[in-house]
Design a protein around this motif. Structure first.
Motif, PDB file in Angstrom:
ATOM      1  N   MET B  39      36.817  41.885  33.204  1.00  7.02           N
ATOM      2  CA  MET B  39      37.523  42.691  34.216  1.00  7.02           C
ATOM      3  C   MET B  39      38.239  41.781  35.200  1.00  7.02           C
ATOM      4  O   MET B  39      39.387  42.035  35.581  1.00  7.02           O
ATOM      5  CB  MET B  39      36.522  43.549  34.992  1.00  7.02           C
ATOM      6  N   LYS B  42      41.431  40.323  33.838  1.00  3.93           N
ATOM      7  CA  LYS B  42      42.584  41.226  33.687  1.00  3.93           C
ATOM      8  C   LYS B  42      43.131  41.717  35.024  1.00  3.93           C
ATOM      9  O   LYS B  42      44.119  42.423  35.072  1.00  3.93           O
ATOM     10  CB  LYS B  42      42.171  42.437  32.839  1.00  3.93           C
ATOM     11  N   LYS B  43      42.439  41.349  36.087  1.00  3.94           N
ATOM     12  CA  LYS B  43      42.755  41.934  37.385  1.00  3.94           C
ATOM     13  C   LYS B  43      44.143  41.556  37.894  1.00  3.94           C
ATOM     14  O   LYS B  43      44.753  42.300  38.658  1.00  3.94           O
ATOM     15  CB  LYS B  43      41.699  41.499  38.401  1.00  3.94           C
ATOM     16  N   HIS B  44      44.652  40.439  37.470  1.00  5.29           N
ATOM     17  CA  HIS B  44      45.952  39.975  37.989  1.00  5.29           C
ATOM     18  C   HIS B  44      47.018  39.979  36.899  1.00  5.29           C
ATOM     19  O   HIS B  44      47.924  39.153  36.906  1.00  5.29           O
ATOM     20  CB  HIS B  44      45.787  38.595  38.633  1.00  5.29           C
ATOM     21  N   GLU B  47      50.734  40.014  38.099  1.00  4.88           N
ATOM     22  CA  GLU B  47      51.284  38.745  38.586  1.00  4.88           C
ATOM     23  C   GLU B  47      51.511  37.776  37.424  1.00  4.88           C
ATOM     24  O   GLU B  47      52.500  37.044  37.398  1.00  4.88           O
ATOM     25  CB  GLU B  47      50.314  38.093  39.584  1.00  4.88           C
ATOM     26  N   ARG B  69      37.273  34.003  45.540  1.00  4.55           N
ATOM     27  CA  ARG B  69      37.352  34.974  46.619  1.00  4.55           C
ATOM     28  C   ARG B  69      35.962  35.517  46.955  1.00  4.55           C
ATOM     29  O   ARG B  69      35.597  35.655  48.117  1.00  4.55           O
ATOM     30  CB  ARG B  69      38.281  36.123  46.226  1.00  4.55           C
TER      31      ARG B  69
END
Lengths: 670, 75
Positions: B39, B42-44, B47, B69
């Protein structure tokens, strides 16, 4: 010519239909035309000798403009009906490669109109109404291919008897425009019944239905009917279904196609016709076979340019006070603003296309940009006034569809004025514009919550007017605020990530926007759509996430009412519209499509791939479906299952509004 | 969607499917962690797609970014 031209037919002789008051006058005009042949001077001399020897065609030496510049060649005079054979003959003489042929396959009516600067349904002022034309609707319902009820205008006949057929006959004789429903050959069969009953009808032609593929989906185009002296429009045609008669009139007006033709073709073909009409009226040659194929490119260039619009990844959750901003007709605006056309794009030019090696020459207006400018300006005008009248809203919808397809057509291999590098440049500029907007919005104190190609959802309390002004100044593309949401929920996909196109939100003006839910799906029975509609009505009253949470009992009660009352729901509310995409032998699993096909086949009824057909599920495990009301009972478990599926997004909205469960402005795109 | 080549999102979806086959052989606790890592990868994707970098590299960068983060947030 005085009076509004509402239609034109013919080829070597064109009949112009003009409306004077309530009467239509048809006047014939001889339509002699020409094709243009260019090539090497030696080859052209050879062609001239061949034409001299045949003495069948008149010709003259001429110089004409193409989008790439002026061409010397031979203009051969010919009737439209002979152009196909003439072109084939010239290609043979040139061994298929020595000559370039132009203006040989233009629709004769379109060319006749464009050469004389005539326009269908011409308006002195864009705010004028369309000329009034008498029209009638003839439709009804079939049971396994047999017409069983008839609708003529507002009159409904529960069975098809002599009164019903007489009413249909009157509708045909009294009106010029006949809007007919020909699903399951309904109208064809009604016409057959009328002829069998002795009614004298205008000469009828039927053009067979066909299955076709579009964007990876199978569709079935119903058989089209034409009647001499009438304008026949199939109610299932995409343009009519989406934009109504007023929209079709607008497509005819802007594309140069007769309204009947406009109803039969895709909006992409209408855009192509508009471009051809623009070219003819400006004496620009239209190639029979274009030869500006995709240029060679290395793998790195392919990877960097072969990309679509920018779509952000939303964080699922509920957000409050969100602005939705949209670029107006983004892709067409990019084409017009940045002068995109096959002859202006290359490796050298004034303007670099962001993220690609392409450059655009801005020194003279490109053909495609000029052709689209009028369409774009017209659309933006009707968009600004569409709230004033339904007619303007339908004109706006028609122009919106034409502009949408104008972009796609640039990448279509057979488009006369398309080129794949333009397609790639448009999406590249679109990605750049959305990224620039995100950057500028942040500078103005907003946080992007989601973005899809030409739309952005922004949370924050900055000065939106100022932000939009700066975005427009930097990108050169108009951008407007399309909505301000009290709350908006972005749904999760099965993976847990935010779904890209599934959300619902309540605007400050009280309207809801819903995308990707069952209520918008065409394969759901009415009972599911009604449940979600009722649930959305409750959510519409909720101004804050706390209100949603407090309404949870009402929503859960609604769910249980729908589940418990399945047995008493009207049978028509349980009809599942199913899209049949292939033949029965091509389905490998026992799904609803296969059950329907097998049931229809057992009753001697054939369903064409691409068709949509309604069925009530009687027993899913045994594959029993009801197509014609011949079964009793329903499969309650099947309907419970799909109802529960439709509850899920509503339950998500409720649960995410639970005070401790909220995701407020936690967008990850930063 | 890409015309001739898969999009960054498609490449990462395929990669995720392949990685998930590892989970079939893992202990359930490890498999759950692996799912979370996917997960994060794939979050970015937006961008990564916009930048034009190799989606495999983007997948790893995305995981690193999210882990950094999280560790910063946790102090």
């Amino acid at each position: 010519m005085a009076g509004s031209i509402i239609n034109a037919t013919g080829s070597d002789r064109i009949w112009i239909w003009q409306l004077h008051g309530n009467r239509i006058y048809r006047k014939p005009y001889t339509n002699r035309s020409w094709i243009f042949v260019s090539g090497d001077s030696y080859d052209l001399d050879f062609l001239a000798k061949q034409l001299d020897a045949s003495s069948s065609f008149m010709y003259e030496w001429d110089t004409r403009a193409s989008i790439y510049g002026r061409l010397d060649g031979i203009r051969v005079i010919a009737y439209p009906s002979s152009m196909r054979d003439l072109s084939a003959m010239i290609m043979d003489i040139g061994s298929g490669r020595k000559y370039s042929i132009f203006n040989a396959d233009i629709d004769p009516v379109l060319r006749f109109m464009a050469e004389r600067n005539l326009q269908f349904f011409s308006l002195a002022d864009p705010l004028d109404s369309d000329p009034h034309i008498e029209w009638a609707f003839i439709g009804g319902r079939s049971c396994l291919g047999i017409p069983c009820s008839l609708q003529v205008g507002r009159r409904h006949f529960g069975r098809i008897d002599s009164d019903a057929l007489y009413e249909a006959y009157r509708a045909i004789t009294d009106n010029i425009v006949i809007i007919y429903d020909n699903r399951d050959n309904f109208f064809s069969r009604i016409l057959g019944m009328m002829l069998d009953s002795g009614y004298r009808l205008p000469r009828i032609s039927t053009h067979g239905g066909s299955t076709y593929q579009s964007y990876g989906q199978s569709h079935y185009s119903n058989p089209r009917i034409t009647m001499e002296g009438k304008i026949c429009i199939e109610s299932g045609s995409f343009s009519y279904a989406e934009t109504g008669l007023e929209g079709l009139i607008e497509i005819s007006r802007t594309s140069g196609l007769p309204i009947e033709t406009a109803s039969m073709v895709t909006t992409g073909t209408a855009v192509s016709a508009m471009e051809e009409s623009f070219a003819v009226s400006r004496n620009i040659l239209i190639p029979l076979r274009k030869d500006d194929h995709e240029g060679e490119k290395d793998v790195d260039t392919l990877i960097s340019t072969d990309s679509g619009g920018l779509v952000l990844q939303p964080e699922p959750g509920i957000y409050t006070n969100v602005h939705e901003v949209d670029f107006s007709s983004m892709y067409p605006s990019i084409m017009v603003r940045y002068n995109m056309s096959p002859e202006t794009i290359g490796r050298y030019g004034d303007l670099a296309v962001h993220g690609t090696p392409y450059r655009i020459s801005m020194s003279r207006p490109g053909f495609l940009a000029s052709a689209l400018r009028h369409l774009l300006e017209r659309r933006l005008f009707y968009k600004s006034v569409k709230g004033r009248s339904e007619i303007f809203a339908r004109r706006d919808a028609a122009l919106k569809w034409m502009l949408l397809t104008s972009f796609g057509y640039t990448g279509y291999k057979n488009a006369k004025f398309g080129k794949i590098e333009i397609h790639e440049s448009i999406t590249a500029m679109g990605r750049w514009a959305l990224a620039a907007s995100i950057r500028i919005a942040r500078l103005h104190g907003f946080t992007p919550v989601h973005g899809i190609v030409d739309s952005l959802w922004l949370s924050g309390s900055g000065d939106m007017g100022s932000a939009l002004k700066d975005i427009e100044a930097e990108t050169g593309i108009g951008i407007v605020e399309d909505g301000y949401y009290r709350w908006i929920v972005f749904m999760p996909a099965r993976s847990g990530m935010g779904a890209l196109n599934r959300y619902m939100g309540l605007r400050h003006d009280g309207t809801m926007k819903v995308r990707g839910l069952h209520i918008r799906r065409r394969d759901m029975p009415p009972v599911v759509r009604k449940f979600q509609s009722d649930a959305i009505d409750i959510l519409r009253e909720c101004r804050t996430p706390d209100d949603i949470w407090n309404a949870r009992d009402r929503i859960r009660k609604l769910e249980s009412v729908y589940l418990s009352s399945l047995g008493s729901v009207s049978r028509s509310d349980l009809v599942v519209p199913v899209h049949i995409t292939r033949h029965i032998e091509d389905y490998s699993v026992e799904n609803l499509q296969r059950m329907i096909l097998r049931s229809a086949e057992s009753q001697g009824y054939a369903i064409n791939p691409g068709s949509r057909i309604g069925a009530v599920v009687v027993d899913h495990s045994r594959g029993v479906v009801d197509l014609d009301g011949s079964h009793n009972g329903i499969d309650r478990e099947f309907y419970r299952r799909i109802l529960r599926m439709s509850f899920e997004p509503i339950e998500y909205v409720v649960n995410i509004s639970r005070p401790r469960g909220r995701h407020m402005d936690l967008f990850s795109f930063s | 969607m890409g015309r001739s080549i898969p999009t960054a999102r498609q490449v990462m979806e395929n990669l995720s499917r392949d990685i998930m086959r590892m989970a079939d052989l893992m202990q359930s606790g490890d498999a759950d962690i692996l799912k979370q890592i996917i997960m994060l990868g794939k979050k970015h994707s937006a961008e990564i797609s916009y930048s034009g970098i190799d989606p495999y590299l983007g997948f790893v960068l995305s995981i690193l970014l999210e882990v950094c983060r999280k560790s910063c947030q946790e102090g």
